[in-house]
Design an enzyme around this catalytic site. Structure first.
Site, PDB file in Angstrom:
ATOM      1  N   LYS A  13      53.838  99.758  35.731  1.00 27.56           N
ATOM      2  CA  LYS A  13      53.172 100.977  35.234  1.00 27.56           C
ATOM      3  C   LYS A  13      53.375 102.154  36.189  1.00 27.56           C
ATOM      4  O   LYS A  13      53.760 103.245  35.784  1.00 27.56           O
ATOM      5  CB  LYS A  13      51.655 100.740  35.060  1.00 27.56           C
ATOM      6  CG  LYS A  13      51.287  99.584  34.146  1.00 27.56           C
ATOM      7  CD  LYS A  13      49.783  99.420  34.009  1.00 27.56           C
ATOM      8  CE  LYS A  13      49.044  99.022  35.264  1.00 27.56           C
ATOM      9  NZ  LYS A  13      49.353  97.651  35.748  1.00 27.56           N
ATOM     10  N   ARG A  88      40.727  99.958  31.140  1.00 26.53           N
ATOM     11  CA  ARG A  88      40.892  98.537  31.454  1.00 26.53           C
ATOM     12  C   ARG A  88      39.821  97.683  30.812  1.00 26.53           C
ATOM     13  O   ARG A  88      39.807  96.475  31.010  1.00 26.53           O
ATOM     14  CB  ARG A  88      40.794  98.352  32.964  1.00 26.53           C
ATOM     15  CG  ARG A  88      42.123  98.294  33.679  1.00 26.53           C
ATOM     16  CD  ARG A  88      41.810  98.237  35.162  1.00 26.53           C
ATOM     17  NE  ARG A  88      42.758  97.512  35.925  1.00 26.53           N
ATOM     18  CZ  ARG A  88      43.726  98.077  36.644  1.00 26.53           C
ATOM     19  NH1 ARG A  88      43.889  99.369  36.621  1.00 26.53           N
ATOM     20  NH2 ARG A  88      44.522  97.329  37.361  1.00 26.53           N
ATOM     21  N   ARG A 127      56.029  94.480  47.492  1.00 25.97           N
ATOM     22  CA  ARG A 127      55.918  95.933  47.334  1.00 25.97           C
ATOM     23  C   ARG A 127      55.437  96.612  48.622  1.00 25.97           C
ATOM     24  O   ARG A 127      54.575  96.100  49.325  1.00 25.97           O
ATOM     25  CB  ARG A 127      54.918  96.181  46.209  1.00 25.97           C
ATOM     26  CG  ARG A 127      54.456  97.597  46.066  1.00 25.97           C
ATOM     27  CD  ARG A 127      53.689  97.797  44.819  1.00 25.97           C
ATOM     28  NE  ARG A 127      52.483  96.975  44.726  1.00 25.97           N
ATOM     29  CZ  ARG A 127      51.698  96.961  43.669  1.00 25.97           C
ATOM     30  NH1 ARG A 127      51.998  97.684  42.620  1.00 25.97           N
ATOM     31  NH2 ARG A 127      50.631  96.213  43.647  1.00 25.97           N
ATOM     32  N   ARG A 160      51.441  98.435  53.166  1.00 28.87           N
ATOM     33  CA  ARG A 160      51.282  97.494  52.049  1.00 28.87           C
ATOM     34  C   ARG A 160      49.821  97.501  51.620  1.00 28.87           C
ATOM     35  O   ARG A 160      48.927  97.695  52.451  1.00 28.87           O
ATOM     36  CB  ARG A 160      51.704  96.079  52.466  1.00 28.87           C
ATOM     37  CG  ARG A 160      53.210  96.001  52.704  1.00 28.87           C
ATOM     38  CD  ARG A 160      53.712  94.628  53.070  1.00 28.87           C
ATOM     39  NE  ARG A 160      55.110  94.723  53.479  1.00 28.87           N
ATOM     40  CZ  ARG A 160      56.165  94.369  52.740  1.00 28.87           C
ATOM     41  NH1 ARG A 160      55.979  93.841  51.532  1.00 28.87           N
ATOM     42  NH2 ARG A 160      57.395  94.513  53.182  1.00 28.87           N
ATOM     43  N   ARG A 172      43.365  89.304  40.106  1.00 29.27           N
ATOM     44  CA  ARG A 172      43.686  90.508  39.335  1.00 29.27           C
ATOM     45  C   ARG A 172      44.255  90.135  37.959  1.00 29.27           C
ATOM     46  O   ARG A 172      43.950  90.780  36.951  1.00 29.27           O
ATOM     47  CB  ARG A 172      44.667  91.388  40.129  1.00 29.27           C
ATOM     48  CG  ARG A 172      43.983  92.075  41.303  1.00 29.27           C
ATOM     49  CD  ARG A 172      44.959  92.609  42.335  1.00 29.27           C
ATOM     50  NE  ARG A 172      45.895  93.571  41.806  1.00 29.27           N
ATOM     51  CZ  ARG A 172      47.018  93.955  42.433  1.00 29.27           C
ATOM     52  NH1 ARG A 172      47.308  93.438  43.627  1.00 29.27           N
ATOM     53  NH2 ARG A 172      47.806  94.842  41.900  1.00 29.27           N
TER      54      ARG A 172
HETATM   55  P1  AP5 Z   1      54.423  98.815  40.032  1.00 28.26           P
HETATM   56  O1  AP5 Z   1      55.109  99.884  39.280  1.00 28.26           O
HETATM   57  O2  AP5 Z   1      53.731  99.185  41.295  1.00 28.26           O
HETATM   58  O3  AP5 Z   1      53.457  97.990  39.072  1.00 28.26           O
HETATM   59  P2  AP5 Z   1      52.026  98.377  38.489  1.00 28.26           P
HETATM   60  O4  AP5 Z   1      51.971  97.868  37.097  1.00 28.26           O
HETATM   61  O5  AP5 Z   1      51.718  99.819  38.730  1.00 28.26           O
HETATM   62  O6  AP5 Z   1      51.163  97.434  39.419  1.00 28.26           O
HETATM   63  P3  AP5 Z   1      49.786  97.654  40.169  1.00 28.26           P
HETATM   64  O7  AP5 Z   1      49.663  96.454  41.061  1.00 28.26           O
HETATM   65  O8  AP5 Z   1      49.721  98.990  40.847  1.00 28.26           O
HETATM   66  O9  AP5 Z   1      48.800  97.598  39.004  1.00 28.26           O
HETATM   67  P4  AP5 Z   1      47.346  97.212  39.041  1.00 28.26           P
HETATM   68  O10 AP5 Z   1      47.009  97.507  37.654  1.00 28.26           O
HETATM   69  O11 AP5 Z   1      46.989  95.855  39.518  1.00 28.26           O
HETATM   70  O12 AP5 Z   1      46.755  98.127  40.228  1.00 28.26           O
HETATM   71  P5  AP5 Z   1      45.908  99.454  40.225  1.00 28.26           P
HETATM   72  O13 AP5 Z   1      46.350 100.243  41.375  1.00 28.26           O
HETATM   73  O14 AP5 Z   1      45.879 100.080  38.880  1.00 28.26           O
HETATM   74  O15 AP5 Z   1      55.511  97.671  40.334  1.00 28.26           O
HETATM   75  C1  AP5 Z   1      55.225  96.561  41.166  1.00 28.26           C
HETATM   76  C2  AP5 Z   1      56.459  96.246  42.018  1.00 28.26           C
HETATM   77  O16 AP5 Z   1      57.502  95.764  41.179  1.00 28.26           O
HETATM   78  C3  AP5 Z   1      57.036  97.487  42.746  1.00 28.26           C
HETATM   79  O17 AP5 Z   1      57.469  97.116  44.016  1.00 28.26           O
HETATM   80  C4  AP5 Z   1      58.225  97.933  41.878  1.00 28.26           C
HETATM   81  O18 AP5 Z   1      59.257  98.500  42.648  1.00 28.26           O
HETATM   82  C5  AP5 Z   1      58.654  96.602  41.254  1.00 28.26           C
HETATM   83  N1  AP5 Z   1      59.121  96.803  39.872  1.00 28.26           N
HETATM   84  C6  AP5 Z   1      58.581  97.622  38.930  1.00 28.26           C
HETATM   85  N2  AP5 Z   1      59.265  97.517  37.768  1.00 28.26           N
HETATM   86  C7  AP5 Z   1      60.242  96.597  37.979  1.00 28.26           C
HETATM   87  C8  AP5 Z   1      61.274  96.058  37.151  1.00 28.26           C
HETATM   88  N3  AP5 Z   1      61.444  96.449  35.874  1.00 28.26           N
HETATM   89  N4  AP5 Z   1      62.091  95.126  37.702  1.00 28.26           N
HETATM   90  C9  AP5 Z   1      61.933  94.716  38.991  1.00 28.26           C
HETATM   91  N5  AP5 Z   1      60.974  95.224  39.833  1.00 28.26           N
HETATM   92  C10 AP5 Z   1      60.136  96.139  39.323  1.00 28.26           C
HETATM   93  O19 AP5 Z   1      44.441  98.876  40.478  1.00 28.26           O
HETATM   94  C11 AP5 Z   1      44.068  98.300  41.725  1.00 28.26           C
HETATM   95  C12 AP5 Z   1      42.607  97.884  41.663  1.00 28.26           C
HETATM   96  O20 AP5 Z   1      41.784  99.057  41.468  1.00 28.26           O
HETATM   97  C13 AP5 Z   1      42.209  96.955  40.509  1.00 28.26           C
HETATM   98  O21 AP5 Z   1      42.450  95.593  40.829  1.00 28.26           O
HETATM   99  C14 AP5 Z   1      40.721  97.269  40.353  1.00 28.26           C
HETATM  100  O22 AP5 Z   1      39.955  96.648  41.360  1.00 28.26           O
HETATM  101  C15 AP5 Z   1      40.673  98.773  40.602  1.00 28.26           C
HETATM  102  N6  AP5 Z   1      40.842  99.573  39.365  1.00 28.26           N
HETATM  103  C16 AP5 Z   1      41.869 100.420  39.078  1.00 28.26           C
HETATM  104  N7  AP5 Z   1      41.689 100.970  37.855  1.00 28.26           N
HETATM  105  C17 AP5 Z   1      40.535 100.473  37.367  1.00 28.26           C
HETATM  106  C18 AP5 Z   1      39.836 100.645  36.140  1.00 28.26           C
HETATM  107  N8  AP5 Z   1      40.330 101.455  35.161  1.00 28.26           N
HETATM  108  N9  AP5 Z   1      38.689  99.956  35.961  1.00 28.26           N
HETATM  109  C19 AP5 Z   1      38.185  99.148  36.930  1.00 28.26           C
HETATM  110  N10 AP5 Z   1      38.800  98.924  38.115  1.00 28.26           N
HETATM  111  C20 AP5 Z   1      39.974  99.588  38.330  1.00 28.26           C
END
Ligand code: AP5
Length: 216
Positions: A13, A88, A127, A160, A172
């Site tokens: 994402k 979410r 990552r 990281r 997660r």
């Molecule tokens: P990346 O693009 O970073 O993936 P992502 O889907 O953005 O993953 P996140 O881990 O950031 O998502 P998340 O939803 O767990 O975390 P968030 O920050 O929202 O890609 C991952 C890796 O893969 C990268 O290294 C990239 O280079 C590689 N990659 C990407 N695409 C690829 C491909 N096609 N092929 C190969 N490699 C690839 O949330 C963190 C925490 O915040 C949550 O756990 C929760 O506690 C809290 N939180 C956030 N939003 C909310 C909400 N709305 N409600 C409640 N709690 C929330």
């Protein structure tokens, strides 16, 4: 244009939101990035969220909805925005609909990333990002052109995420299945849901997204 990118942790994402924001002039609204900034600043919201995020659980809806309402208000007036990591839960999805209705905005597309979850652990644990400008990299899939130097700003320090440890990723994923995946039928019923193959190469996924959204 207002779009939601939806899928489990590590599905891509954030990577794709960064690219779409450049191509379409959209603002990326990432609740994960907002929360990490709040934790780093030591604000009340950050202090409340820190332990929850480190446990891989979801931050309470009222905190998230208040945070995003403020950002949607500020982003209104431009070309639109990309919601990355929000909504979410069902309560967040319904709150978003109310916010958009009140501001006369329309949600265009909800794009689901279809992925093989076994591959996500490798993606997440590999990552890292530039400590100066925040651009993201991966040990195997997206290395900087020169080892140890950020392509974008030349920074030499990288960091990281605390919640990118293998044990937290399992929590997660559980939160995704129990609380986030159940909102997919809500968007299906609205006729807004589309999907991309999140296992394709990063450039291919961008191509799929652009085909769905219209070329630029
Ligand atoms: P990346 O693009 O970073 O993936 P992502 O889907 O953005 O993953 P996140 O881990 O950031 O998502 P998340 O939803 O767990 O975390 P968030 O920050 O929202 O890609 C991952 C890796 O893969 C990268 O290294 C990239 O280079 C590689 N990659 C990407 N695409 C690829 C491909 N096609 N092929 C190969 N490699 C690839 O949330 C963190 C925490 O915040 C949550 O756990 C929760 O506690 C809290 N939180 C956030 N939003 C909310 C909400 N709305 N409600 C409640 N709690 C929330």
């Amino acid at each position: 244009m207002i779009i939601i990118l939806l899928g489990p942790p590590g599905c891509g994402k954030g990577t794709q939101a960064e690219r779409l924001q450049e191509s379409y002039g959209l603002v990326q609204l990432s609740t994960g990035d907002m929360l990490r900034a709040a934790v780093a600043s030591g604000s009340d919201v950050g202090n409340k969220a820190k332990a929850i995020m480190e446990a891989g659980e979801l931050v309470p809806d009222d905190v998230i909805i208040a945070m995003i309402a403020e950002r949607i208000g500020a982003a209104n007036g431009g070309n639109g925005f990309i919601l990355d990591g929000f909504p979410r839960t069902q309560a967040q999805a319904e709150a978003l609909d109310r916010m958009l209705e009140e501001t006369d905005l329309k949600l265009d597309r909800v794009i689901r990333f279809e992925v093989d979850e076994d591959a996500l652990i490798e993606r997440i644990t590999g990552r890292f990002s530039c400590a100066s400008c925040g651009v993201g990299y991966h040990d195997k899939f997206k290395r900087p052109r020169e080892d140890g130097v950020c392509d974008a700003c030349g920074g030499r320090e990288f960091s990281r995420r605390d919640d990118d440890k293998a044990e937290t990723v399992a929590a997660r994923l559980k939160a995704y299945h129990e609380q986030t995946a159940p909102i997919l039928p809500y968007y299906q019923a609205q006729g807004r849901l589309a999907a991309v193959d999140g296992m394709a190469a990063i450039d291919d996924v961008t191509g799929q997204l652009k085909s769905l959204l219209g070329g630029v």
